[in-house]
Design a protein around this motif. Structure first.
Motif, PDB file in Angstrom:
ATOM      1  N   GLN A   1      -9.624   1.432  -1.960  1.00 38.75           N
ATOM      2  CA  GLN A   1     -10.560   0.447  -2.499  1.00 38.75           C
ATOM      3  C   GLN A   1     -11.513  -0.022  -1.412  1.00 38.75           C
ATOM      4  OE1 GLN A   1      -7.331  -1.865  -3.657  1.00 38.75           O
ATOM      5  NE2 GLN A   1      -7.252  -3.120  -1.833  1.00 38.75           N
ATOM      6  N   VAL A   2     -12.452  -0.865  -1.815  1.00 35.93           N
ATOM      7  CA  VAL A   2     -13.378  -1.475  -0.865  1.00 35.93           C
ATOM      8  C   VAL A   2     -13.136  -2.979  -0.916  1.00 35.93           C
ATOM      9  CG1 VAL A   2     -15.804  -1.938  -0.357  1.00 35.93           C
ATOM     10  CG2 VAL A   2     -15.122   0.308  -1.119  1.00 35.93           C
ATOM     11  N   ASP A   3     -12.679  -3.529   0.193  1.00 34.16           N
ATOM     12  CA  ASP A   3     -12.487  -4.976   0.293  1.00 34.16           C
ATOM     13  C   ASP A   3     -12.413  -5.374   1.764  1.00 34.16           C
ATOM     14  OD1 ASP A   3      -9.895  -4.341   1.174  1.00 34.16           O
ATOM     15  OD2 ASP A   3      -8.937  -4.915  -0.701  1.00 34.16           O
ATOM     16  N   THR A   4     -12.298  -6.655   2.015  1.00 35.12           N
ATOM     17  CA  THR A   4     -12.287  -7.167   3.385  1.00 35.12           C
ATOM     18  C   THR A   4     -11.099  -6.648   4.177  1.00 35.12           C
ATOM     19  OG1 THR A   4     -13.455  -9.154   2.656  1.00 35.12           O
ATOM     20  CG2 THR A   4     -12.344  -9.272   4.785  1.00 35.12           C
ATOM     21  N   ASP A   5      -9.936  -6.570   3.556  1.00 31.22           N
ATOM     22  CA  ASP A   5      -8.742  -6.103   4.274  1.00 31.22           C
ATOM     23  C   ASP A   5      -8.893  -4.652   4.738  1.00 31.22           C
ATOM     24  OD1 ASP A   5      -7.491  -8.565   3.951  1.00 31.22           O
ATOM     25  OD2 ASP A   5      -6.483  -7.945   2.089  1.00 31.22           O
ATOM     26  N   CYS A   6      -9.405  -3.797   3.852  1.00 27.51           N
ATOM     27  CA  CYS A   6      -9.620  -2.397   4.240  1.00 27.51           C
ATOM     28  C   CYS A   6     -10.691  -2.300   5.316  1.00 27.51           C
ATOM     29  CB  CYS A   6     -10.014  -1.569   3.023  1.00 27.51           C
ATOM     30  SG  CYS A   6      -8.715  -1.377   1.808  1.00 27.51           S
ATOM     31  N   TYR A   7     -11.757  -3.087   5.186  1.00 22.30           N
ATOM     32  CA  TYR A   7     -12.829  -3.038   6.183  1.00 22.30           C
ATOM     33  C   TYR A   7     -12.329  -3.540   7.536  1.00 22.30           C
ATOM     34  CZ  TYR A   7     -17.438  -3.099   8.236  1.00 22.30           C
ATOM     35  OH  TYR A   7     -18.500  -2.856   9.055  1.00 22.30           O
ATOM     36  N   GLN A   8     -11.464  -4.556   7.514  1.00 27.82           N
ATOM     37  CA  GLN A   8     -10.883  -5.058   8.758  1.00 27.82           C
ATOM     38  C   GLN A   8     -10.070  -3.969   9.436  1.00 27.82           C
ATOM     39  OE1 GLN A   8     -11.053  -8.520  10.159  1.00 27.82           O
ATOM     40  NE2 GLN A   8     -10.629  -7.079  11.793  1.00 27.82           N
ATOM     41  N   GLN A   9      -9.282  -3.245   8.643  1.00 30.81           N
ATOM     42  CA  GLN A   9      -8.487  -2.147   9.202  1.00 30.81           C
ATOM     43  C   GLN A   9      -9.397  -1.063   9.768  1.00 30.81           C
ATOM     44  OE1 GLN A   9      -5.496  -0.676   6.530  1.00 30.81           O
ATOM     45  NE2 GLN A   9      -4.963   1.032   7.867  1.00 30.81           N
ATOM     46  N   PHE A  10     -10.490  -0.751   9.065  1.00 32.15           N
ATOM     47  CA  PHE A  10     -11.441   0.239   9.561  1.00 32.15           C
ATOM     48  C   PHE A  10     -12.027  -0.207  10.903  1.00 32.15           C
ATOM     49  CE2 PHE A  10     -15.803   1.674  10.127  1.00 32.15           C
ATOM     50  CZ  PHE A  10     -15.638   3.052  10.077  1.00 32.15           C
ATOM     51  N   LEU A  11     -12.475  -1.460  10.988  1.00 32.95           N
ATOM     52  CA  LEU A  11     -13.054  -1.970  12.241  1.00 32.95           C
ATOM     53  C   LEU A  11     -12.040  -1.911  13.385  1.00 32.95           C
ATOM     54  CD1 LEU A  11     -15.172  -5.070  11.182  1.00 32.95           C
ATOM     55  CD2 LEU A  11     -15.987  -2.816  11.880  1.00 32.95           C
ATOM     56  N   ASN A  12     -10.810  -2.270  13.099  1.00 33.13           N
ATOM     57  CA  ASN A  12      -9.775  -2.250  14.145  1.00 33.13           C
ATOM     58  C   ASN A  12      -9.532  -0.834  14.654  1.00 33.13           C
ATOM     59  OD1 ASN A  12      -9.515  -5.025  13.817  1.00 33.13           O
ATOM     60  ND2 ASN A  12      -7.695  -4.872  12.536  1.00 33.13           N
ATOM     61  N   GLU A  13      -9.441   0.123  13.730  1.00 30.93           N
ATOM     62  CA  GLU A  13      -9.227   1.524  14.132  1.00 30.93           C
ATOM     63  C   GLU A  13     -10.452   2.078  14.866  1.00 30.93           C
ATOM     64  OE1 GLU A  13      -6.441   3.363  13.952  1.00 30.93           O
ATOM     65  OE2 GLU A  13      -5.449   1.576  13.194  1.00 30.93           O
ATOM     66  N   PHE A  14     -11.637   1.734  14.387  1.00 29.67           N
ATOM     67  CA  PHE A  14     -12.877   2.170  15.048  1.00 29.67           C
ATOM     68  C   PHE A  14     -12.929   1.617  16.467  1.00 29.67           C
ATOM     69  CE2 PHE A  14     -17.328   1.667  16.185  1.00 29.67           C
ATOM     70  CZ  PHE A  14     -17.819   2.937  15.931  1.00 29.67           C
ATOM     71  N   SER A  15     -12.581   0.360  16.619  1.00 26.44           N
ATOM     72  CA  SER A  15     -12.568  -0.285  17.941  1.00 26.44           C
ATOM     73  C   SER A  15     -11.608   0.422  18.891  1.00 26.44           C
ATOM     74  CB  SER A  15     -12.181  -1.753  17.783  1.00 26.44           C
ATOM     75  OG  SER A  15     -12.062  -2.379  19.027  1.00 26.44           O
ATOM     76  N   ARG A  16     -10.454   0.832  18.376  1.00 26.07           N
ATOM     77  CA  ARG A  16      -9.473   1.559  19.204  1.00 26.07           C
ATOM     78  C   ARG A  16      -9.965   2.960  19.555  1.00 26.07           C
ATOM     79  NH1 ARG A  16      -5.672   0.090  15.187  1.00 26.07           N
ATOM     80  NH2 ARG A  16      -5.117  -2.066  15.547  1.00 26.07           N
ATOM     81  N   GLN A  17     -10.730   3.565  18.657  1.00 28.84           N
ATOM     82  CA  GLN A  17     -11.258   4.916  18.890  1.00 28.84           C
ATOM     83  C   GLN A  17     -12.310   4.928  20.000  1.00 28.84           C
ATOM     84  OE1 GLN A  17     -10.177   7.700  17.290  1.00 28.84           O
ATOM     85  NE2 GLN A  17     -11.603   9.052  18.324  1.00 28.84           N
ATOM     86  N   TYR A  18     -13.090   3.840  20.099  1.00 31.07           N
ATOM     87  CA  TYR A  18     -14.172   3.752  21.088  1.00 31.07           C
ATOM     88  C   TYR A  18     -14.011   2.488  21.936  1.00 31.07           C
ATOM     89  CZ  TYR A  18     -16.085   7.210  17.909  1.00 31.07           C
ATOM     90  OH  TYR A  18     -16.257   8.326  17.120  1.00 31.07           O
ATOM     91  N   PRO A  19     -12.946   2.406  22.721  1.00 32.03           N
ATOM     92  CA  PRO A  19     -12.643   1.162  23.446  1.00 32.03           C
ATOM     93  C   PRO A  19     -13.526   0.912  24.664  1.00 32.03           C
ATOM     94  CG  PRO A  19     -11.056   2.841  24.042  1.00 32.03           C
ATOM     95  CD  PRO A  19     -11.925   3.432  22.971  1.00 32.03           C
ATOM     96  N   ASP A  20     -14.128   1.950  25.222  1.00 29.18           N
ATOM     97  CA  ASP A  20     -14.836   1.807  26.495  1.00 29.18           C
ATOM     98  C   ASP A  20     -16.335   1.576  26.347  1.00 29.18           C
ATOM     99  OD1 ASP A  20     -12.413   2.219  27.799  1.00 29.18           O
ATOM    100  OD2 ASP A  20     -12.689   4.391  27.773  1.00 29.18           O
ATOM    101  N   SER A  21     -16.791   1.286  25.139  1.00 28.97           N
ATOM    102  CA  SER A  21     -18.229   1.066  24.949  1.00 28.97           C
ATOM    103  C   SER A  21     -18.453  -0.126  24.024  1.00 28.97           C
ATOM    104  CB  SER A  21     -18.890   2.314  24.357  1.00 28.97           C
ATOM    105  OG  SER A  21     -18.291   2.658  23.124  1.00 28.97           O
ATOM    106  N   LEU A  22     -19.640  -0.696  24.139  1.00 31.47           N
ATOM    107  CA  LEU A  22     -20.078  -1.709  23.184  1.00 31.47           C
ATOM    108  C   LEU A  22     -20.701  -0.940  22.035  1.00 31.47           C
ATOM    109  CD1 LEU A  22     -20.550  -4.630  22.363  1.00 31.47           C
ATOM    110  CD2 LEU A  22     -22.706  -4.546  23.628  1.00 31.47           C
ATOM    111  N   ASN A  23     -20.169  -1.105  20.826  1.00 31.16           N
ATOM    112  CA  ASN A  23     -20.560  -0.295  19.680  1.00 31.16           C
ATOM    113  C   ASN A  23     -21.351  -1.130  18.678  1.00 31.16           C
ATOM    114  OD1 ASN A  23     -18.928   2.108  20.464  1.00 31.16           O
ATOM    115  ND2 ASN A  23     -17.305   0.595  20.295  1.00 31.16           N
TER     116      ASN A  23
END
Length: 174
Positions: A59-81
C-alpha cells in the motif's frame, strides 16, 4: 551531495491496454482481466549516474514511506541525499521522520512530468501491456525481473532530463 527523483507506482492484475499493429479496421485481440489486486513499488533514481533503489509494499501510506526512507538512508549513508518528491499526503505527514542524510525537495503540485522517475514507470509498464497474470505473485516476479534488468545506463538514459543534468553540472563546477 546526490540528487534522486522518488515516486511510487501501482502494479496490478488489471490488464494494461496499449496500441498494437493490426490490419486496417481490425481490433486487437488479447486476454483481458479486471482484477484490482495490486502492489506498489517505491523507487528512487539518480539521473546523473543511473543508480536506483526500489522497495515493494502492499500500500501507500506514511508507515510504508517511513520504512522506504529509512532503508534508502541506510543504502546511501555517506552522502547528503536530495529526494525530489511530489506532494503526496504521506510525504508531508507530521508523523514522518526524515533521516538526517535526506532532504525532501517538493516539486510543484500537479506536475508529474517534472519527475524523471515517471518515465521509468512508463518504461516498465510498457513491457506489461496486454500481459495477463493469474496471480499477484506472477506479476511481482515479472516486475522483479524487469527491475533486475535495469542497468545504470538504461536508468540514466530514461531519467536524464537535460535541464536536470545541466543544473547538476553547474552545481559541480561551483
Amino acid at each position: 551531495m546526490r540528487y534522486f527523483a522518488e515516486d511510487e507506482s501501482r502494479f496490478g492484475l488489471k490488464t494494461l491496454l496499449g496500441r498494437v499493429i493490426t490490419a486496417c479496421g481490425v481490433k486487437p485481440i488479447g486476454t483481458w482481466q479486471w482484477l484490482f489486486k495490486a502492489f506498489w513499488i517505491y523507487g528512487a533514481v539518480e539521473p546523473a549516474t543511473g543508480d536506483s533503489f526500489f522497495l515493494q509494499f502492499s500500500q501507500v501510506d506514511t508507515d510504508c514511506y517511513q520504512q522506504f526512507l529509512n532503508e534508502f538512508s541506510r543504502q546511501y549513508p555517506d552522502s547528503l541525499n536530495i529526494l525530489q518528491v511530489d506532494n503526496g499526503r504521506f510525504h508531508t505527514s507530521k508523523d514522518l521522520v526524515v533521516p538526517e542524510n535526506i532532504i525532501l525537495l517538493f516539486q510543484p503540485p500537479y506536475c508529474p512530468e517534472l519527475n524523471p522517475i515517471e518515465r521509468l514507470w512508463q518504461h516498465l509498464k510498457a513491457q506489461l501491456k496486454w500481459a495477463s497474470f493469474k496471480t499477484l505473485e506472477q506479476l511481482q516476479s515479472k516486475v522483479d525481473q524487469l527491475l533486475a534488468e535495469l542497468t545504470p545506463e538504461i536508468v540514466a538514459s530514461i531519467t536524464g532530463f537535460d535541464f536536470i543534468l545541466e543544473a547538476l553540472s553547474a552545481l559541480n563546477t561551483v
